[in-house]
Design a protein around this motif. Sequence first.
Motif, short mmCIF file in Angstrom:
data_model
loop_
_atom_site.label_atom_id
_atom_site.label_comp_id
_atom_site.label_asym_id
_atom_site.label_seq_id
_atom_site.Cartn_x
_atom_site.Cartn_y
_atom_site.Cartn_z
N MET A 71 0.82 -1.18 0.00
CA MET A 71 0.00 0.00 0.00
C MET A 71 0.88 1.26 0.00
O MET A 71 0.60 2.20 -0.72
N ARG A 72 1.91 1.25 0.81
CA ARG A 72 2.80 2.41 0.88
C ARG A 72 3.43 2.69 -0.49
O ARG A 72 3.53 3.83 -0.91
N ARG A 73 3.84 1.65 -1.19
CA ARG A 73 4.44 1.80 -2.51
C ARG A 73 3.44 2.40 -3.49
O ARG A 73 3.77 3.30 -4.26
N TRP A 74 2.21 1.93 -3.45
CA TRP A 74 1.17 2.46 -4.35
C TRP A 74 0.93 3.94 -4.08
O TRP A 74 0.84 4.75 -4.99
N LEU A 75 0.82 4.31 -2.80
CA LEU A 75 0.56 5.70 -2.47
C LEU A 75 1.73 6.60 -2.87
O LEU A 75 1.54 7.73 -3.32
N ARG A 76 2.94 6.11 -2.69
CA ARG A 76 4.13 6.90 -3.05
C ARG A 76 4.18 7.15 -4.55
O ARG A 76 4.57 8.21 -5.01
N GLU A 77 3.76 6.17 -5.34
CA GLU A 77 3.80 6.29 -6.80
C GLU A 77 2.58 7.00 -7.37
O GLU A 77 2.61 7.45 -8.51
N ASP A 78 1.52 7.13 -6.60
CA ASP A 78 0.29 7.73 -7.09
C ASP A 78 0.47 9.23 -7.32
O ASP A 78 1.18 9.91 -6.58
N ALA A 79 -0.15 9.75 -8.35
CA ALA A 79 -0.05 11.19 -8.66
C ALA A 79 -0.88 12.02 -7.70
O ALA A 79 -0.56 13.17 -7.45
N LEU A 80 -1.95 11.47 -7.15
CA LEU A 80 -2.81 12.20 -6.22
C LEU A 80 -2.30 12.00 -4.81
O LEU A 80 -2.23 10.88 -4.32
N LYS A 81 -1.96 13.07 -4.14
CA LYS A 81 -1.48 13.01 -2.76
C LYS A 81 -2.20 14.08 -1.96
O LYS A 81 -1.68 15.18 -1.74
N PRO A 82 -3.42 13.80 -1.51
CA PRO A 82 -4.21 14.82 -0.83
C PRO A 82 -3.63 15.29 0.49
O PRO A 82 -3.97 16.36 0.97
N TRP A 83 -2.71 14.56 1.09
CA TRP A 83 -2.11 14.97 2.36
C TRP A 83 -0.97 15.97 2.14
O TRP A 83 -0.48 16.55 3.09
N GLN A 84 -0.57 16.16 0.90
CA GLN A 84 0.48 17.13 0.60
C GLN A 84 -0.18 18.33 -0.09
O GLN A 84 -1.01 18.17 -0.97
N TYR A 85 0.21 19.53 0.32
CA TYR A 85 -0.33 20.71 -0.34
C TYR A 85 0.68 21.85 -0.24
O TYR A 85 1.60 21.81 0.56
N ARG A 86 0.51 22.83 -1.06
CA ARG A 86 1.34 24.03 -1.04
C ARG A 86 0.42 25.23 -0.97
O ARG A 86 -0.67 25.21 -1.49
N SER A 87 0.90 26.25 -0.33
CA SER A 87 0.14 27.49 -0.29
C SER A 87 1.08 28.64 -0.61
O SER A 87 2.30 28.48 -0.57
N TRP A 88 0.52 29.78 -0.92
CA TRP A 88 1.33 30.94 -1.24
C TRP A 88 0.55 32.19 -0.88
O TRP A 88 -0.65 32.16 -0.66
N ILE A 89 1.29 33.28 -0.81
CA ILE A 89 0.69 34.57 -0.50
C ILE A 89 1.13 35.55 -1.58
O ILE A 89 2.31 35.62 -1.92
#
Length: 118
Positions: A1-19
């Motif tokens: 499962m970890r390998r699949w999530l690492r390779e997946d393009a969608l990573k909802p737990w990662q995000y970036r913000s800017w001002i």
Amino acid sequence: MRRWLREDALKPWQYRSWIYIRDPDFRAKAQRALDLYARTFDGVALGPDEYVLSSDEKTSVQARCRCHPTLAPGRARAMRVNHEYGRGGALAYLAAYDVHRAKVFGRCEPKTGIVPFS
């Protein structure tokens, strides 16, 4: 499962913000703070006995405790957190960070105002 999530393009737990800085005079207004972080004040270097503290006060922080304990996730079950809580009164919290020495100072008081923090 970890390998699949690492390779997946969608990573909802990662995000970036800017001002976007909209104030054209932002740099001039922020220069004094930027100089302090660079250990200078009015063009003069700070001495070893001078400190730069970044501080914040949070007044009326509600001390809360959950009415029921949080249940850890289990097999085929998400973590369970009860939304009800009991209020334990208001607290005042003061925190400061020594920018150049990487020290944190904090204090919590049962009352707000100048007297508890004097």
